[in-house]
Scaffold this motif. Sequence first.
Motif, PDB file in Angstrom:
ATOM      1  N   TYR A 261       0.567  -1.289  -0.091  1.00 27.36           N
ATOM      2  CA  TYR A 261       0.211   0.009  -0.044  1.00 27.36           C
ATOM      3  C   TYR A 261       0.945   1.220  -0.051  1.00 27.36           C
ATOM      4  CZ  TYR A 261      -4.382  -1.998   0.134  1.00 27.36           C
ATOM      5  OH  TYR A 261      -5.641  -2.722  -0.354  1.00 27.36           O
ATOM      6  N   ASN A 262       1.999   1.082   0.658  1.00 30.44           N
ATOM      7  CA  ASN A 262       2.912   2.351   0.532  1.00 30.44           C
ATOM      8  C   ASN A 262       3.217   2.527  -1.075  1.00 30.44           C
ATOM      9  OD1 ASN A 262       3.044   3.096   3.060  1.00 30.44           O
ATOM     10  ND2 ASN A 262       4.748   1.691   3.727  1.00 30.44           N
ATOM     11  N   MET A 263       3.601   1.439  -1.805  1.00 36.00           N
ATOM     12  CA  MET A 263       3.986   1.478  -3.174  1.00 36.00           C
ATOM     13  C   MET A 263       2.710   1.890  -3.903  1.00 36.00           C
ATOM     14  SD  MET A 263       5.136  -1.384  -5.675  1.00 36.00           S
ATOM     15  CE  MET A 263       6.762  -1.686  -5.012  1.00 36.00           C
ATOM     16  N   ALA A 264       1.487   1.370  -3.578  1.00 32.56           N
ATOM     17  CA  ALA A 264       0.391   1.875  -4.427  1.00 32.56           C
ATOM     18  C   ALA A 264       0.008   3.495  -3.967  1.00 32.56           C
ATOM     19  CB  ALA A 264      -0.850   1.045  -3.810  1.00 32.56           C
ATOM     20  N   ALA A 265       0.347   3.826  -2.832  1.00 30.99           N
ATOM     21  CA  ALA A 265       0.004   5.214  -2.490  1.00 30.99           C
ATOM     22  C   ALA A 265       0.841   6.210  -3.464  1.00 30.99           C
ATOM     23  CB  ALA A 265      -0.031   5.352  -1.182  1.00 30.99           C
ATOM     24  N   ASP A 266       2.315   5.569  -3.498  1.00 29.69           N
ATOM     25  CA  ASP A 266       3.126   6.463  -4.363  1.00 29.69           C
ATOM     26  C   ASP A 266       2.898   6.427  -5.774  1.00 29.69           C
ATOM     27  OD1 ASP A 266       4.808   6.757  -1.917  1.00 29.69           O
ATOM     28  OD2 ASP A 266       6.071   5.288  -2.304  1.00 29.69           O
ATOM     29  N   ASN A 267       2.383   5.415  -6.305  1.00 25.34           N
ATOM     30  CA  ASN A 267       2.232   5.275  -7.728  1.00 25.34           C
ATOM     31  C   ASN A 267       0.674   5.963  -8.225  1.00 25.34           C
ATOM     32  OD1 ASN A 267       4.182   3.657  -8.170  1.00 25.34           O
ATOM     33  ND2 ASN A 267       3.079   1.630  -8.179  1.00 25.34           N
ATOM     34  N   GLY A 268      -0.006   6.092  -7.059  1.00 27.41           N
ATOM     35  CA  GLY A 268      -1.290   6.802  -7.183  1.00 27.41           C
ATOM     36  C   GLY A 268      -1.208   8.143  -6.936  1.00 27.41           C
ATOM     37  N   GLY A 269      -0.056   8.820  -6.481  1.00 27.60           N
ATOM     38  CA  GLY A 269      -0.029  10.200  -6.124  1.00 27.60           C
ATOM     39  C   GLY A 269      -0.916  10.583  -4.996  1.00 27.60           C
ATOM     40  N   THR A 270      -1.007   9.641  -3.972  1.00 27.94           N
ATOM     41  CA  THR A 270      -1.799   9.759  -2.687  1.00 27.94           C
ATOM     42  C   THR A 270      -0.844   9.787  -1.560  1.00 27.94           C
ATOM     43  OG1 THR A 270      -2.468   7.516  -2.501  1.00 27.94           O
ATOM     44  CG2 THR A 270      -3.864   9.260  -3.644  1.00 27.94           C
ATOM     45  N   PRO A 271      -1.210  10.399  -0.424  1.00 30.88           N
ATOM     46  CA  PRO A 271      -0.553  10.208   0.651  1.00 30.88           C
ATOM     47  C   PRO A 271      -0.498   8.829   1.358  1.00 30.88           C
ATOM     48  CG  PRO A 271      -1.908  12.047   0.894  1.00 30.88           C
ATOM     49  CD  PRO A 271      -2.437  11.156  -0.127  1.00 30.88           C
ATOM     50  N   ARG A 272       0.904   8.452   2.008  1.00 32.99           N
ATOM     51  CA  ARG A 272       1.067   7.015   2.411  1.00 32.99           C
ATOM     52  C   ARG A 272      -0.121   7.045   3.699  1.00 32.99           C
ATOM     53  NH1 ARG A 272       6.778   4.560   2.145  1.00 32.99           N
ATOM     54  NH2 ARG A 272       7.077   4.626   0.100  1.00 32.99           N
ATOM     55  N   ALA A 900      -5.525  -2.497  -5.646  1.00 34.19           N
ATOM     56  CA  ALA A 900      -5.137  -1.718  -4.205  1.00 34.19           C
ATOM     57  C   ALA A 900      -6.154  -0.357  -4.322  1.00 34.19           C
ATOM     58  CB  ALA A 900      -3.925  -1.468  -4.408  1.00 34.19           C
ATOM     59  N   SER A 901      -6.771  -0.166  -5.332  1.00 39.40           N
ATOM     60  CA  SER A 901      -7.717   1.094  -5.385  1.00 39.40           C
ATOM     61  C   SER A 901      -9.107   1.094  -4.663  1.00 39.40           C
ATOM     62  CB  SER A 901      -7.910   1.760  -6.672  1.00 39.40           C
ATOM     63  OG  SER A 901      -8.899   0.665  -7.478  1.00 39.40           O
ATOM     64  N   LEU A 902      -8.961   0.192  -3.946  1.00 37.93           N
ATOM     65  CA  LEU A 902     -10.609  -0.374  -3.095  1.00 37.93           C
ATOM     66  C   LEU A 902     -10.275   0.529  -1.638  1.00 37.93           C
ATOM     67  CD1 LEU A 902     -11.439  -3.882  -4.127  1.00 37.93           C
ATOM     68  CD2 LEU A 902     -12.408  -1.783  -5.199  1.00 37.93           C
ATOM     69  N   GLN A 903     -10.581  -0.279  -0.677  1.00 37.73           N
ATOM     70  CA  GLN A 903     -10.725   0.678   0.530  1.00 37.73           C
ATOM     71  C   GLN A 903      -9.588   0.224   1.624  1.00 37.73           C
ATOM     72  OE1 GLN A 903     -14.639   0.376   2.457  1.00 37.73           O
ATOM     73  NE2 GLN A 903     -15.705   0.013   0.701  1.00 37.73           N
ATOM     74  N   GLY A 904      -8.365  -0.238   1.046  1.00 38.25           N
ATOM     75  CA  GLY A 904      -7.564  -0.538   1.699  1.00 38.25           C
ATOM     76  C   GLY A 904      -7.352  -2.109   2.217  1.00 38.25           C
ATOM     77  N   TYR A 905      -8.158  -3.041   1.750  1.00 42.04           N
ATOM     78  CA  TYR A 905      -8.366  -4.414   2.165  1.00 42.04           C
ATOM     79  C   TYR A 905      -6.871  -5.053   1.724  1.00 42.04           C
ATOM     80  CZ  TYR A 905     -13.236  -3.496   1.207  1.00 42.04           C
ATOM     81  OH  TYR A 905     -14.519  -3.022   1.120  1.00 42.04           O
ATOM     82  N   ASN A 906      -6.563  -5.999   2.791  1.00 44.62           N
ATOM     83  CA  ASN A 906      -5.601  -6.967   2.523  1.00 44.62           C
ATOM     84  C   ASN A 906      -5.631  -7.584   0.754  1.00 44.62           C
ATOM     85  OD1 ASN A 906      -2.913  -7.922   2.543  1.00 44.62           O
ATOM     86  ND2 ASN A 906      -3.814  -9.662   4.192  1.00 44.62           N
ATOM     87  N   LEU A 907      -4.660  -8.000   0.440  1.00 43.15           N
ATOM     88  CA  LEU A 907      -4.735  -8.702  -0.996  1.00 43.15           C
ATOM     89  C   LEU A 907      -4.271  -9.983  -1.178  1.00 43.15           C
ATOM     90  CD1 LEU A 907      -3.837  -5.229  -3.006  1.00 43.15           C
ATOM     91  CD2 LEU A 907      -6.060  -6.270  -2.315  1.00 43.15           C
ATOM     92  N   ASP A 908      -4.562 -10.719  -2.298  1.00 44.12           N
ATOM     93  CA  ASP A 908      -3.682 -11.630  -2.488  1.00 44.12           C
ATOM     94  C   ASP A 908      -2.258 -11.466  -2.620  1.00 44.12           C
ATOM     95  OD1 ASP A 908      -2.662 -14.163  -4.202  1.00 44.12           O
ATOM     96  OD2 ASP A 908      -4.753 -14.759  -4.189  1.00 44.12           O
ATOM     97  N   ASN A 909      -1.419 -12.431  -2.216  1.00 44.36           N
ATOM     98  CA  ASN A 909       0.027 -12.382  -2.414  1.00 44.36           C
ATOM     99  C   ASN A 909       0.573 -12.366  -3.705  1.00 44.36           C
ATOM    100  OD1 ASN A 909       0.448 -15.085  -2.801  1.00 44.36           O
ATOM    101  ND2 ASN A 909       1.799 -15.363  -1.197  1.00 44.36           N
ATOM    102  N   LYS A 910      -0.275 -12.642  -4.626  1.00 48.57           N
ATOM    103  CA  LYS A 910      -0.023 -12.672  -6.074  1.00 48.57           C
ATOM    104  C   LYS A 910       0.386 -11.271  -6.491  1.00 48.57           C
ATOM    105  CE  LYS A 910      -1.949 -16.829  -7.962  1.00 48.57           C
ATOM    106  NZ  LYS A 910      -2.839 -17.682  -8.617  1.00 48.57           N
ATOM    107  N   VAL A 911      -0.225 -10.167  -5.891  1.00 49.50           N
ATOM    108  CA  VAL A 911       0.289  -8.753  -6.283  1.00 49.50           C
ATOM    109  C   VAL A 911       1.474  -8.498  -6.011  1.00 49.50           C
ATOM    110  CG1 VAL A 911      -2.248  -8.039  -5.687  1.00 49.50           C
ATOM    111  CG2 VAL A 911      -0.340  -7.964  -3.940  1.00 49.50           C
ATOM    112  N   LEU A 912       2.469  -9.289  -5.435  1.00 52.39           N
ATOM    113  CA  LEU A 912       3.971  -8.887  -5.298  1.00 52.39           C
ATOM    114  C   LEU A 912       4.430  -9.229  -6.554  1.00 52.39           C
ATOM    115  CD1 LEU A 912       4.623 -11.052  -2.021  1.00 52.39           C
ATOM    116  CD2 LEU A 912       4.022  -8.618  -2.366  1.00 52.39           C
TER     117      LEU A 912
END
Length: 1021
Positions: A261-272, A900-912
């Motif tokens: 989610y830190n990476m997703a925030a950086d890529n999305g231009g939103t605060p961590r 990763a653009s939903l509500q901050g839910y945990n995700l499947d580890n395939k997103v790695l």
Amino acid sequence: MKNYLSLLLIMGLFSSSMAQTKLTGTVVSKTDGMPIPGASIIPNGNTTEGAATDFDGNFSLTVSAQEGIIMVSSLGYGSVQLSYSGDQNFTIQLEDQSTGLDEVVLIGYGTSKKRDITSAISTVSNVETIGSRPVATLNDFLQGNVAGVTVLQQGGDPSESGKIVIRGYGSISNENPLMVVDGVPYYGPAINPNDIASVSILKDAAAAAIYGAQAASGVIVIQTKKGKLGKPRISLDVYSGMQNATDLPTPLNAEQQANVYNMAADNGGTPRQSAHDAAQNPWGQTTRTNWMDAVFRSALLYNANVNVSGAGEHNNYMSSFGYNKREGVLEGTSSERYSFRIKSEIDLSDRLTLGENVYFSHTEAIGTNTSSGYSGTIMSAIYMPSAAPIYDDLGQFHGVAPYELAQFAGAYGDVYNPLALLQRPTTTSPTSFINANVFLDYKILDGLKFKTSYAYSSSQNNYKRFEPRRPELGRTNLINSLTQDYTTTNRWVWDNQLTYNKSFGEHHLDLTAVYSAQLTDYEYFSQRGEGFSNEDGFNQYMSNAADIKNPVTDVYEDALTSAIGRAMYNYGDKYFISASIRRDETSRLALANQADYFPSASMGWRISDENFFKVPAVNDLKFRASWGQIGNINSVGYYSFDVPLSTQTVIVGSDGLENDKGVYAGKQSNPNLTWETSESINLGWDASLFNNRLSLTFDYFTKETKGMILPGLEDKHQGTSAADVNGGEVKNQGFEFSASFNNTVGDLTYSLSANASVIDNELVNLDGYNKSGINFINHSEDNVRSTLEPFRSVVGRELYSNYLVPYLGIFQSQEEINAYTSNGNLIQPNAQPGDFMFKDSNNDGKIDNDDKVFMGSYQPDLTYNFNLRLDYKGFDLGLIFQGVSGVKAFNGYKYTAYNASLQGYNLDNKVLESWTPTNTNTGLPRLSTKDNNKNFETTSSWYLEDASYLRVKNITLGYNIASSVMDSVMQGASLRIYISAENLFTFTDYSGLDPEVGGKGLDVGKYPLSRTFTTGLSLKL
């Protein structure tokens, strides 16, 4: 001298008597171990010393020769020769000598020899093995067993069973095959499979037309076991085993979730989020739970059946008791069934027979929702942060974060504790069902019989679910509730049947006339209460609720009367013709449309009996052709022609505090609605080759559903739902092939069988659907989180076709994005490297729903099955392979578990494996908290996967204890022990939990089928 001669004579007679040999024994069927009365025992060809077996298959005879040979024979069995020397006791097994062509097949309102069938009727082979497989219903056993019959498993939820589709979808309305049990239409819960003796599937309209309006989806005709002539027999069948889910997904651990989610925030231009900052929230960096391990378990199953049966010269009887208990592999899910059957017949005279058949079952099944992208159990197990424990320090279910860290809870989304979702509610849903059938059979004249039967069934379901408060952080709910539903269904069916069956030289005539009536009463009541001050079990009653909601009720009556006629004729077992007609009258339609006629005709030619056809290898070859029309009563609403008014609580008064009942027209009526009719043509042939070792069957069919009933389009000016209309035509065509081979080599007996079917489905027109020229049905109710709507039925294509925007790959650079233009403008202006590239199908320079194209469906192009059985010196081995091809599933799990653009839910580890500048060889887009390019929000072919599979459905290894050993325990007893594995291996390219996602092919984390291992025994005394 005289006394001396007398003494010599007496001694001679005594010597002669001493020289005689006594032979005793029992003759039984090798197939089922049942005694064979009336078998002939002839010693040394001397019929004067012969004997016949008694009622229990026993014989005793005295022969003059001390050594010799006895011949044992009985009609319908192969004869055997056995040598003897001196007094001897035998246990003799006779082989069933009837060929497959002599097999008696269940048809509508009667039976026929398989060799005389002229329509598409399939018998289910190996029904006797159903007790050795861990299947709770016949539906599950049928999967792959019959060509043209597709069983769509609805996942592994123990509260659901596979949906049977015969020769493809014919309608978007309710389609379920009609079940006929012991000659009577059956509408109750699944019967105990161990009670089943034989099953036939009526697949084409000519075979099923005798059931008229109830038969559009095919007919499954079941005969339950009955007593056989001989001494009473007791059968005990028991198995138990273990189930496990395999290939489960893995959620991100706590540290991975924070990093993603830190990476997703950086890529999305939103605060961590501060929750993912190790310094601010060290609690969120420690993994405490693997939620997949928490909700899944190794589950037990048990099955026991006892059967007592027997028959005399003028009566037969059977009673059975069954128990089946199955835990689900998801915690808190299970099914349990008790069943009891008693069945008997008695001949009161040479003409009059009375019989009864009573079946009772008590079932309870507790499942869970795995079809929701919001709150499905498996999705909740993915969503729940791995940092959260199952319980807090007080032993209460834990939320997404501790109460003292409530400021971080929002970063994890509105998530249920998945184990609490399964275990916390108190749910009971018992169903008690009884079906009682009595009949009288009277022989009026030679060949002419009258039968009347009356069946009554009653089903009672009491559903009760108490939902405690959910105070933990996440999806908090401080209102507890109790829901109780009561459903009662009572039905009677009364059939009166005349049958005339007579042969006149080479002519054979079989006539049937039936008058049938049935009535169904249904009532439903539901009540909900909220606000319980105490949540303990003793307080979970409706009167303790602070706020009792208005009840919901439903009620209907449904009547159907029918008149049926059928004639079957054959000449010399060579030329066959059959015709039937049924008139049905239903209460579901307006008076002018209540009745309709459903005719059928078929013919056959046994060419192998012609003088000009002399092929030694061909034992039998018959051609068949049939045509018929049948209806679909299930597609008609109970009061579609005059829809009852709806009610709603409304606000009355300017202060808005006074509630009152409002009555309104919620749906329009259609008094012009008519039957949905299915018409089919079938061409086929049956062959038996090489001394009946090889059997082949081929069928080509077309099946057209006309006047398909579906909801009309709403008229926005009227403010009510549109009426149901006759609005279209659906066509299925295809072919089916099945083959079986049986042979014996020394002590090895083996059989091979296979079947395959190919079906093409097409929506031909939507005439009558509406007057606006729209040529499609938009199935918006089938969606993923109200965002992705993948299905559309359009004229010229399959029902429930996938309707998707084509996915072309991933943009690897800004240059590729800039090069993807139309008239000098960027087609995807919001794309960045790592985003999806979609096809501008309509060349309008943008990506939207207008770019969707059709891409197959979940309906298989090919279904197939292979069976192998080996028997060698008491050992038996059975293998079943089952598969489908050309199946397309919409894997909506990707939207919920990789996004990763939903509500901050945990995700499947395939997103790695998601795209990064250093990881470009991947199929997952870049991580981002903003889905500006609509990577996930676009209903695209990226979600579409080939769900074809080949499954090792079952392997069973058994051993029959030697008869000599069992005879020492009890004469004629048998014991078989076995081990069995179900769903052992699955070969598929599908990336989801299981390729059998059920329904229309929409998967958002469906309850997977289990791998099951069982061991059991079958004891007959």
